[in-house]
Design a protein around this motif. Sequence first.
Motif, PDB file in Angstrom:
ATOM      1  N   LEU A  40     -45.944 108.911  50.148  1.00  0.00           N
ATOM      2  CA  LEU A  40     -44.247 108.709  49.357  1.00  0.00           C
ATOM      3  C   LEU A  40     -43.486 108.352  51.187  1.00  0.00           C
ATOM      4  CD1 LEU A  40     -44.845 112.335  47.622  1.00  0.00           C
ATOM      5  CD2 LEU A  40     -44.727 110.017  46.589  1.00  0.00           C
ATOM      6  N   VAL A  41     -42.092 108.235  50.519  1.00  0.00           N
ATOM      7  CA  VAL A  41     -41.462 107.142  51.985  1.00  0.00           C
ATOM      8  C   VAL A  41     -40.049 107.634  51.680  1.00  0.00           C
ATOM      9  CG1 VAL A  41     -42.605 105.319  51.759  1.00  0.00           C
ATOM     10  CG2 VAL A  41     -41.059 105.379  50.808  1.00  0.00           C
ATOM     11  N   VAL A  42     -39.359 107.790  52.061  1.00  0.00           N
ATOM     12  CA  VAL A  42     -37.811 108.823  51.719  1.00  0.00           C
ATOM     13  C   VAL A  42     -37.046 107.718  52.181  1.00  0.00           C
ATOM     14  CG1 VAL A  42     -35.897 110.451  52.733  1.00  0.00           C
ATOM     15  CG2 VAL A  42     -38.850 110.777  52.853  1.00  0.00           C
ATOM     16  N   ALA A  43     -35.770 107.520  51.355  1.00  0.00           N
ATOM     17  CA  ALA A  43     -34.531 105.584  51.486  1.00  0.00           C
ATOM     18  C   ALA A  43     -33.302 106.810  50.660  1.00  0.00           C
ATOM     19  CB  ALA A  43     -35.479 105.543  50.323  1.00  0.00           C
ATOM     20  N   ALA A  44     -32.019 106.591  51.930  1.00  0.00           N
ATOM     21  CA  ALA A  44     -30.624 107.148  51.726  1.00  0.00           C
ATOM     22  C   ALA A  44     -30.397 106.408  50.481  1.00  0.00           C
ATOM     23  CB  ALA A  44     -30.221 106.171  52.964  1.00  0.00           C
ATOM     24  N   LEU A  56     -34.705  99.958  42.860  1.00  0.00           N
ATOM     25  CA  LEU A  56     -34.906  99.044  43.538  1.00  0.00           C
ATOM     26  C   LEU A  56     -34.657  99.557  45.537  1.00  0.00           C
ATOM     27  CD1 LEU A  56     -36.015  96.488  44.185  1.00  0.00           C
ATOM     28  CD2 LEU A  56     -33.432  95.457  44.229  1.00  0.00           C
ATOM     29  N   VAL A  57     -35.668  99.487  46.234  1.00  0.00           N
ATOM     30  CA  VAL A  57     -35.031  99.568  48.156  1.00  0.00           C
ATOM     31  C   VAL A  57     -35.440  98.568  48.938  1.00  0.00           C
ATOM     32  CG1 VAL A  57     -36.403 101.485  49.495  1.00  0.00           C
ATOM     33  CG2 VAL A  57     -36.499 101.814  46.956  1.00  0.00           C
ATOM     34  N   SER A  58     -34.099  98.577  49.228  1.00  0.00           N
ATOM     35  CA  SER A  58     -34.158  97.523  49.700  1.00  0.00           C
ATOM     36  C   SER A  58     -34.531  98.302  51.337  1.00  0.00           C
ATOM     37  CB  SER A  58     -33.139  96.976  50.799  1.00  0.00           C
ATOM     38  OG  SER A  58     -32.294  96.700  49.668  1.00  0.00           O
ATOM     39  N   VAL A  77     -33.689 101.410  51.766  1.00  0.00           N
ATOM     40  CA  VAL A  77     -32.349 102.386  50.917  1.00  0.00           C
ATOM     41  C   VAL A  77     -32.478 102.457  49.587  1.00  0.00           C
ATOM     42  CG1 VAL A  77     -29.319 102.181  50.782  1.00  0.00           C
ATOM     43  CG2 VAL A  77     -30.082 101.807  52.782  1.00  0.00           C
ATOM     44  N   ILE A  78     -32.017 103.087  48.981  1.00  0.00           N
ATOM     45  CA  ILE A  78     -31.690 102.721  47.243  1.00  0.00           C
ATOM     46  C   ILE A  78     -30.869 102.059  46.808  1.00  0.00           C
ATOM     47  CG2 ILE A  78     -31.864 103.363  45.373  1.00  0.00           C
ATOM     48  CD1 ILE A  78     -32.986 105.888  46.323  1.00  0.00           C
TER      49      ILE A  78
END
Length: 91
Positions: A40-44, A56-58, A77-78
């Motif tokens: 799993l990853v964490v995105a703002a 979609l995650v940049s 970032v989402i």
Amino acid sequence: MFVGKVRGSLWATRKDEKLNGLKFLVIERQLNKHQVDPVLVVAADCIGAGEGDLVLVSTGSSARVSLSKPDIPVDMVITAIIDKVDYPDEN
């Protein structure tokens, strides 16, 4: 960029002050129509995604550009909530 599914939220009361005001979500990366990455990853989140959403995650410097803050310490970032993905036939 990659496609992922929001699996949960991350809360941090103590963090770099440049991260104040950002919402962080835990993302499961979709590898294809039937497989996911077990890591799993964490995105703002800058668009208001929620648990269960396909997003979609940049990544990298492009992620910071979407926040209009080039000095913010994030690399994911989402940037979109996905309505539909058409995967190629897997024969």
